[in-house]
Design an enzyme around this catalytic site. Structure first.
Site, PDB file in Angstrom:
ATOM      1  CG  ASN A  75      -1.740   1.252   1.369  1.00 14.67           C
ATOM      2  OD1 ASN A  75      -2.679   1.422   0.597  1.00 14.67           O
ATOM      3  ND2 ASN A  75      -1.422   2.138   2.304  1.00 14.67           N
ATOM      4  CD  GLU A  76      -1.693   5.793   0.333  1.00 18.23           C
ATOM      5  OE1 GLU A  76      -1.195   6.234   1.390  1.00 18.23           O
ATOM      6  OE2 GLU A  76      -2.782   6.209  -0.126  1.00 18.23           O
ATOM      7  CD  GLU A 133      -6.409   3.980   0.396  1.00 18.77           C
ATOM      8  OE1 GLU A 133      -6.411   5.133   0.865  1.00 18.77           O
ATOM      9  OE2 GLU A 133      -5.600   3.105   0.751  1.00 18.77           O
TER      10      GLU A 133
HETATM   11  O1  AHR Z   1      -8.024   5.383   3.809  1.00 15.86           O
HETATM   12  C1  AHR Z   1      -7.242   5.985   4.793  1.00 15.86           C
HETATM   13  C2  AHR Z   1      -5.756   5.936   4.469  1.00 15.86           C
HETATM   14  O2  AHR Z   1      -5.486   6.750   3.366  1.00 15.86           O
HETATM   15  C3  AHR Z   1      -5.197   4.588   4.064  1.00 15.86           C
HETATM   16  O3  AHR Z   1      -4.828   3.831   5.147  1.00 15.86           O
HETATM   17  C4  AHR Z   1      -3.997   4.964   3.263  1.00 15.86           C
HETATM   18  O4  AHR Z   1      -3.689   4.011   2.286  1.00 15.86           O
HETATM   19  C5  AHR Z   1      -4.333   6.313   2.684  1.00 15.86           C
HETATM   20  O5  AHR Z   1      -3.313   7.227   2.860  1.00 15.86           O
END
Ligand code: AHR
Length: 502
Positions: free
Chosen positions: A172-173, A292
């Site tokens: 993730n990210e 997201e």
């Molecule tokens: O959705 C909230 C947060 O936003 C998630 O954990 C992250 O991936 C993003 O920065």
């Protein structure tokens, strides 16, 4: 009255709508899991401790896929902590959100919840503090039938049949400095490549999402996608995109135009994917997983206090944005943008699903209610299936601080397999109704089956537990069809669903 026109033809199509664009997301964060989907003492809790009232709301929302368990959380998560007898599962510090994770809800429980909520699981592996070895093990645990260490352990833990999780996120990210063990594009691309190889060797039927940059405005954006894809193009199927918007300057016309930025973001990532494809002389096309997206800003200040007061607490009320009517309009406009890019956006997850920047809110021990943003997602998921059409829209425009020539009316249309057509349209005009004239001659005899409108006179109107029906869809005034031409009025500041059937 101002007028907009829309021309459609059944042969002018963008592509099939992948139902997974109506997905969502549950992270071990705030009250999403504990107090959201899971509350064993709640009057509606089922035998597993899941709130039945929440499951009912999720089922009505109709989310085909739910991303889990993070988010930033996943980059410090040991998936093995979440299996086996609950009493033996460790309590861990979650460094992503400065809280404590008790692991009361883990992999088996979430798979069971997802089955009840009628949604598939999209599972994220930890490529932050862990790596390819843990990633291939969790695929073996979840998807391998039997006869190996991890699959037999799953059976021993009570699940004879494999979970059959088809969609996996490779971390993730990973370019975000806030991420646990963030990486350079090269480091991440290599790790994702090796993890992906092993995960697909264990189960060749799975699909994999590699992390794009965490944001369009990140300094790493662009170069990240190119370098990362250069390292793992052949092994992965999708690139992730994340985007959140806010109305921090209280400028509604500006805020409602933000899906123009979204469209530019999508088209830029498509170009980056295709550039790497060109460089590699590859026949394979990489598509997008917008896993997201949402409005997120209302809770930012409050969260600073919550974290200060509750460091290392459990299930703190974090990221609890209360959404208003204008937020629902932007969510609708963003869904329109996904439909207009249906040829490349195959997955999208509204972040998130319950309590945490969510369309569904709960009170611990109390009720559940739909936020304003629940409605456009629910209606798009219900009616926006089949083929995305490629309409030509001519609309009056406006200029605002960040954008020029913003169409007052933005719209998308889908054609279902039975020939019925649904138009989703936002009127961004703050004061005036707009007449939408639509050429429908190519579709034969159609009638207006339903016109649904989401509107409130106050853009800041919200839904609460005490007043859950303040901002809800209502029947619109409908329109007329004459000689294959439809004329319908879109009220000032409104989200519209126009259902046309044979
Ligand atoms: O959705 C909230 C947060 O936003 C998630 O954990 C992250 O991936 C993003 O920065």
């Amino acid at each position: 009255m101002k007028k907009a026109t829309m021309i459609m033809d059944r042969d002018y199509t963008i592509g099939r709508v992948d139902p997974r664009i109506y997905g969502s997301f549950i992270e071990h964060l705030g009250r999403a899991v504990y107090g959201g989907i899971y509350e064993p003492d709640h009057p509606t809790a089922d035998e597993n401790g899941f709130r039945q009232d929440v499951i009912d709301m999720v089922r009505r929302l109709n989310v085909p896929v739910t991303r889990y368990p993070g988010g930033n959380f996943v980059s410090g998560f040991n998936w093995e902590d979440s299996i086996g007898p609950r009493s033996q599962r460790p309590r861990r510090l979650d460094l992503a959100w400065s809280t404590t994770e008790t692991n009361e809800v883990g992999l088996h429980e979430f798979v069971e919840w997802a089955r009840k909520a009628n949604t598939d699981v999209m599972y994220a592996v930890n490529l932050g503090s862990r790596g390819p070895d843990a990633a291939r093990n969790v695929v073996e645990y979840a998807n391998h039938p039997s006869g190996s260490y991890w699959s037999d352990l799953r059976i021993q833990n009570g699940a004879k049949d494999p979970f059959g999780i088809k969609l996996w996120c490779l971390g993730n990210e990973m370019d975000g400095p806030w991420q646990i063990c963030s990486k350079t594009a090269y480091e991440y691309g290599r790790t994702a490549c090796e993890a992906a190889k092993m995960m697909k060797w264990v189960d060749p039927s799975i699909e994999l999402v590699a992390c794009g940059s965490s944001g369009y405005d990140m300094p790493t954006f662009g170069a990240w996608e190119y370098e990362m894809l250069d390292q793992c193009y052949d092994e992965i199927d999708y690139v992730s995109l994340h985007r959140y918007y806010g109305n921090r300057t209280n400028n509604t016309p500006d805020f409602l135009a933000r899906n123009m930025d979204l469209d530019g973001f999508i088209k830029t990532v498509v170009s980056l994917c295709d550039a790497v494809r060109g460089k590699k002389h590859s026949k394979k096309q990489i598509n997008l997983s917008f896993d997201e997206w949402n409005v997120w800003y209302h809770s930012n200040e409050q969260d600073k206090e919550v974290v200060k007061m509750g460091k290392w607490g459990r299930a703190l009320p974090l990221l609890e944005d209360v959404y208003n009517f204008e937020d629902a309009l932007l969510v609708g406009a963003m869904l329109i943008t996904f439909l207009k890019n249906a040829d490349r956006v195959k997955i999208a997850c509204l972040a998130q699903l319950v309590n945490v920047i969510a369309p569904i809110m709960t009170r611990n021990g109390g009720g559940v209610w739909a936020q304003t943003t629940y409605w456009p997602l629910m209606q798009a998921s219900m009616y926006g299936r089949g083929t995305a059409l490629r309409p030509i829209i001519n609309s009056p425009v406006y200029d605002c601080t960040d954008y020029e020539k913003v169409p007052l009316v933005d719209a998308a249309a889908t054609m279902a397999d039975d020939g019925s057509v649904t138009i989703f349209a936002v009127n961004r005009d703050m004061q005036e109704d707009v007449e939408l004239d639509c050429d429908l001659r190519a579709f034969g005899e159609l009638k207006i089956q339903e016109h649904i409108v989401l509107h409130h006179d106050d853009v800041k109107a919200v839904n609460t537990e005490a007043n859950p029906d303040n901002v809800v869809p209502a029947a619109g005034k409908g329109g007329v069809i004459d000689g294959g031409k439809m004329s319908i009025v879109l009220p000032a500041l409104s989200w519209n669903v126009i259902r046309l059937s044979k």
